[in-house]
Write an enzyme that holds these catalytic residues in place. Sequence first.
Site, mmCIF file in Angstrom:
data_model
loop_
_atom_site.group_PDB
_atom_site.id
_atom_site.type_symbol
_atom_site.label_atom_id
_atom_site.label_comp_id
_atom_site.label_asym_id
_atom_site.label_seq_id
_atom_site.Cartn_x
_atom_site.Cartn_y
_atom_site.Cartn_z
ATOM 1 C CB CYS A 20 -0.975 -0.053 1.154
ATOM 2 S SG CYS A 20 -1.994 -1.053 1.230
ATOM 3 N N GLY A 46 0.146 0.207 -4.893
ATOM 4 C CA GLY A 46 -1.354 -0.422 -4.931
ATOM 5 C C GLY A 46 -2.166 -0.021 -6.014
ATOM 6 C CG ASN A 120 2.783 0.401 3.514
ATOM 7 O OD1 ASN A 120 4.033 0.609 3.362
ATOM 8 N ND2 ASN A 120 2.147 -0.869 3.035
ATOM 9 N N GLY A 121 1.084 -1.856 5.591
ATOM 10 C CA GLY A 121 1.637 -2.873 6.836
ATOM 11 C C GLY A 121 0.779 -3.937 6.985
ATOM 12 C CE1 TYR A 265 8.354 -6.547 -8.709
ATOM 13 C CE2 TYR A 265 7.066 -6.248 -6.904
ATOM 14 C CZ TYR A 265 7.221 -6.421 -8.286
ATOM 15 O OH TYR A 265 6.109 -6.453 -9.016
#
Length: 479
Positions: A20, A46, A120-121, A265
């Site tokens: 995210c 995302g 995010n997580g 990545y």
Amino acid sequence: MQTQIPSIDEPEFYKPRHECGVCGIFNHPDAAKLAYFALYALQHRGQESAGIAASDGSHVNIYKAMGLVPDVFSEEHLQELKGHISIGHVRYSTTGASSVVNTQPLLVRHRGHTLAVAHNGNLVNARELRHKLEEQGSIFQTTMDSEVVLHLMARSAWQGLDTALQYAFSSIKGAFSMILMTEDCLVAVRDPDGFRPLCLGRILNDDGSEGWVVASETCALDLINAEYVRDVEPGEMLIVCNEGLRSIFPWPKQTPHHCIFEHVYFARPDSEVFGINVYRARKEMGKLLAREANIDADLVMPFPDSGNYAALGYAQESGIPLEFGVIRNHYVGRTFIQPTQSMRDFSVRVKLNPVRSLLKGKRIIIVEDSIIRGTTGKSRVAALRRAGAKEVHMVVSCPPTRHACYYGIDFPSTSQLVACGRNEEEIAEYLGLDSLHYLSLEKLVEATGLSRDKFCLACFDGIYPVKPDTSFCKEALEK
């Protein structure tokens, strides 16, 4: 009911799914528009849904929907999101089902006050906390792990923002780079391990006043002409209000465990993440990979766009020419949304097309950033063989991914990873390669310039900095 995991023959797990992206704006007259552009820069994190909440100091409005940022928001939507404070979110679901009810930011109104959150997580103890809260009368509206934070904060909101924050976050464990918004404040919270990135920027308004920006990556600051100030520190609660900025550090200070896969990545190459330039790190991975692999070949090539920067480093270090042996069609949708297996296979073929005259009779080295399930890679190697490649070697700019992630990356389960239970020779045979070489873990860390103890390497070595709920799955919260 648990959703069935797609089989190993389906191509959508060729790469790990993105996590995210979050952003927050404070003290800007067009806060929602700035959040829109920041989310545009973070779209790579995302592509499932997008949302923005904005406040004028007394009222909070929100708009969110499934889809990409430019498809979700129109000029009319942004005009309705009035205010000088905003938070935004782009999502790929790692917990909770993929549906509009689980889009973020999440927003609640409690005792005359409004609170919105973008996360995010992954919280590794979300299921446990959810069950406890439900037993005590809480009613959940989503299957998101992030929602437990709102319920926890509501329990002590009457004692003030600082107390509510410390009460809520003292209970949760896992990975969280989180931005919260009240009617008149913006709050950024980062877990003490610092798994996910989060940075602070400053923006100068037309009237000369100062605004503040918080975002997952620095590329979001660049797009809106904000100046990078610093990272939100691991274990920091940064509160931005009319009185200025102040910080709370409720957790004992510890060595961070940054997710090294951000550099392999996830992050955009033009971002600075954990104080490291992503472009430089990926190029260095390629250089170190060339020294370790030492393969004789005619050309080096990536599968665009994933291995581009490592391939550049590999070519420069090895002296083997860099070529683009396959051309990417940028107008093809994501393969996994196609309704039938035959159409999914077609999308894989149409997305990347070999340059036959370049590949015929050549010994080629493919540079990849990672191999997760390997099934799409297998079909792509076969396509290169059909195009006339004499030898096909592959080098990967990280070690074999053998363990699941519980901190916000949607890796499939460990048993579905191609490297689980296979050595390099067996993986090479499965992919149809003449040889396969992974970058060693030591050299991957070296490429970043930080020490090994600063990173979470669990997907490679199986050592988890925060004990995970190993029964966790993406749909666990729906049970």
